[in-house]
Motif scaffolding. Structure first.
Motif, mmCIF file in Angstrom:
data_model
loop_
_atom_site.group_PDB
_atom_site.id
_atom_site.type_symbol
_atom_site.label_atom_id
_atom_site.label_comp_id
_atom_site.label_asym_id
_atom_site.label_seq_id
_atom_site.Cartn_x
_atom_site.Cartn_y
_atom_site.Cartn_z
ATOM 1 N N UNK A 1 4.099 16.855 3.790
ATOM 2 C CA UNK A 1 3.143 17.908 3.428
ATOM 3 C C UNK A 1 3.644 19.331 3.703
ATOM 4 N N UNK B 1 5.994 7.631 0.736
ATOM 5 C CA UNK B 1 6.042 7.536 -0.725
ATOM 6 C C UNK B 1 5.886 8.902 -1.386
ATOM 7 N N UNK B 2 5.337 9.837 -0.638
ATOM 8 C CA UNK B 2 5.159 11.177 -1.191
ATOM 9 C C UNK B 2 6.330 12.090 -0.877
ATOM 10 N N UNK C 1 0.834 -1.203 0.000
ATOM 11 C CA UNK C 1 0.000 0.000 0.000
ATOM 12 C C UNK C 1 0.869 1.253 0.000
ATOM 13 N N UNK C 2 0.273 2.353 -0.450
ATOM 14 C CA UNK C 2 0.995 3.618 -0.491
ATOM 15 C C UNK C 2 1.159 4.143 0.936
ATOM 16 N N UNK C 3 2.405 4.527 1.277
ATOM 17 C CA UNK C 3 2.737 5.079 2.587
ATOM 18 C C UNK C 3 2.902 6.587 2.469
ATOM 19 N N UNK C 4 2.798 7.274 3.579
ATOM 20 C CA UNK C 4 3.036 8.714 3.578
ATOM 21 C C UNK C 4 4.434 9.021 3.019
ATOM 22 N N UNK D 1 3.299 20.313 -10.745
ATOM 23 C CA UNK D 1 3.545 20.100 -9.327
ATOM 24 C C UNK D 1 2.225 20.124 -8.559
ATOM 25 N N UNK D 2 2.057 19.152 -7.671
ATOM 26 C CA UNK D 2 0.883 19.142 -6.797
ATOM 27 C C UNK D 2 1.273 19.767 -5.460
ATOM 28 N N UNK D 3 0.363 20.547 -4.889
ATOM 29 C CA UNK D 3 0.611 21.193 -3.601
ATOM 30 C C UNK D 3 -0.458 20.776 -2.602
ATOM 31 N N UNK D 4 0.001 20.172 -1.487
ATOM 32 C CA UNK D 4 -0.919 19.691 -0.452
ATOM 33 C C UNK D 4 -0.463 20.222 0.906
ATOM 34 N N UNK E 1 9.402 3.859 -5.155
ATOM 35 C CA UNK E 1 8.101 3.896 -5.832
ATOM 36 C C UNK E 1 8.278 4.418 -7.258
ATOM 37 N N UNK F 1 11.489 19.545 -1.723
ATOM 38 C CA UNK F 1 11.332 18.355 -0.881
ATOM 39 C C UNK F 1 12.656 17.661 -0.581
ATOM 40 N N UNK G 1 4.847 20.985 1.035
ATOM 41 C CA UNK G 1 4.609 21.655 -0.245
ATOM 42 C C UNK G 1 3.442 20.985 -0.951
#
Lengths: 350, 350
Positions: free
Chosen positions: B348, B25-26, B20-23, B70-73, B35, B237, B350
């Motif tokens: 999180x 991984x981001x 499963x995807x883990x934190x 780029x995704x920003x969360x 990944x 990051x 960025x």
């Protein structure tokens, strides 16, 4: 096709808390329109954005480009006929084509909720890759963010694309002219119905599959063959009725269509009736509407019918009447106004 | 600056559920790398994506373009010195500049959680507009989706950008050469620390403000002045140590830096010590590293120091040593390997 009479009624915007974002703000109805008109456009406005088309036109020193972006939050992420990966590619390639552009490159951003299965992620990426291969375009840039459990919903995607302009004239709502014929490329409402059935676990036999597919080839073929296309629009959020309203409004034209000519498959019409949906307001993801000079309309339909994805192309009406208004001659011969809905019939179908 | 000894240790990848995807991984550590290497790249690979740079290079019939997404969360969406709106503009304009491109147009996709305040949305859009104005670029395409409460987290943004190539030579990790000087544009770690303090409600006096800003002007000025720049990378990051590792690996070069020359403000170093963070692994959002031919290094620093955002530019090391390895001479004169972290110190940001 089903005839949901509520479209005759001009729904007032429901009295909701206007100070917070509502689910309907993400739709294609009047509430969403209001957010765009009162919040986004006044602050961000610029000539390219103000054209309100599926892709923006960008002029570089060296050429004319189209640029488009779309967020995908479809739930469930997999549905009969596709998944969020193929959907994101189809959506952006189609948006570029709707501006008269050939796709040049795609980018993809992933926002994934912690706990999403790696195997499912691979399915999404593979499906994305296959769709991109079919469109002969590559995903050249990507980004991944992961948010904690409960702060997302499985997987969200945002695809952006750049394209090279093929169209010689601007393909825009403001290019639409009185007398233009209104052509739809195939039967309506399948995507929304497919997602809704998957979401609700409706086990229909036969299953309604999404129409999600690439439509750039027939659209660009019209341009290549010298057909005078004034506007394209893919029939996504809010379905045909919403899309026609957007063009009538942005182009300051009237549009008149005939219900009897509007293609909805019988099985899809039945499910819509069952679910209380008006198929004219249900999204497709592989259909588009073309506004074509009358002299070229029958040739345009011939060309479109040469492609699998648009073999059901048909002339459903004409540009005429009061600016900003869409009128439909119903099956019983009565004219009625096809208005924007207030909110959204089907949230999160794309 | 603080000296977190754990960076000496090669952390094994923790035994987490690999399905499963883990934190993490981001993030920007080895888990995220895995990944990318095992899931994304094998499926999506193509020459542009495989260059692993901040923007992809796209060649159209009419010219050379850069394309970035780029995704920003970031959580919270507002922090001292900026918010998600300005951050998204800075991030994408900077990424284009890092490929040697002048920004041409931006697109922006919004994924908003139901219940987000309209007033806050306006703040974000205004901040976005102001940042775009400062970069002299427009947001020409936008899309908004709304998800139900509990299926998102306030607001996520995805910005994409296209740029026109200014650089004559490819600005890429593979262009880096033995003997190149390694220049950072200013002090490190402020963005990550600012977000972390805002998230944890740490009430410092004076407040540490994010370094989030546009850096395209000094970066492009180097190119305009004929400085032989081999690679740029913005230090986001994973911070400086991660970015150097990425370039050492993608460019197959060794990098050697000196801790004593690595600029970290004293107040930032203190907060890092308090929070148990190594500032070399903490993100900036307005700093970059440039790999410059030795003969041009001192002139490059002069040029950079002419701009507010890079007035702290300094030479921190050289390209030499074992390919793929980053070595730092510590304050006490001992060499140590600066490795990728396993996971992410700060999710999180960025």
């Amino acid at each position: 096709m089903t005839d949901a009479n509520f479209t005759n009624v001009r729904c007032p915007i429901p009295s909701v808390d206007q100070s917070i974002v509502q689910l309907a703000h993400g739709g294609a109805g009047r509430i969403a329109q209001k957010l765009l008109d009162q919040v986004f456009r006044p602050i961000l406005h610029n000539p390219a954005l103000d054209e309100l088309h599926d892709s923006a036109r960008v002029t570089s020193e060296s050429g004319k480009l189209a640029f488009s972006t779309d967020a995908f939050v479809v739930h469930p992420w997999r549905f009969p006929g596709g998944d969020i990966g193929s959907l994101a590619v189809h959506g952006t390639v189609n948006d570029l084509a709707m501006a008269g552009a050939r796709p040049l490159a795609l980018s993809m951003a992933f926002i994934i909720e912690e706990g999403f299965k790696i195997a499912d992620l691979m399915t999404v990426i593979e499906s994305m890759r296959n769709a991109a291969d079919r469109a002969r375009v590559a995903v050249v840039a990507a980004d991944t963010k992961v948010v904690e459990r409960g702060k997302g919903d499985g997987i969200f995607l945002v695809s952006s694309g750049i394209g090279e302009m093929v169209a010689e004239r601007p393909i825009l709502p403001t290019s639409v002219r009185e007398g233009d014929r209104v052509i739809v490329s195939g039967c309506l409402a399948r995507h929304g119905v497919a997602v809704m059935c998957a979401r609700d676990g409706l086990d229909l036999d036969p299953v309604v599959e999404s129409d999600s597919t690439l439509v750039h080839e027939p659209a660009l073929a019209l341009l290549k063959e010298g057909i005078e296309v004034h506007c394209f629009r893919d029939i996504t959020r809010g379905g045909l009725a919403t899309v026609l309203n957007e063009i009538a409004s942005a182009g300051s034209v009237g549009i008149r269509i005939e219900e009897a000519r509007t293609p909805v498959r019988e099985d899809v019409a039945s499910v819509c009736e069952l679910l209380g949906l008006n198929p004219l307001y249900v999204a497709c993801e592989g259909r588009f509407v073309a506004f074509v000079a009358e002299k070229h309309a029958s040739r345009a339909i011939e060309i479109l019918r040469d492609y699998d994805c648009s073999k059901g192309a048909t002339d459903i009406g004409v540009v005429e009447g009061r600016a900003g208004q869409v009128v439909m001659k119903s099956l019983i011969g009565v004219d009625r106004v096809l208005d924007l809905l207030s909110g959204e019939q089907l949230p999160r179908i794309c």
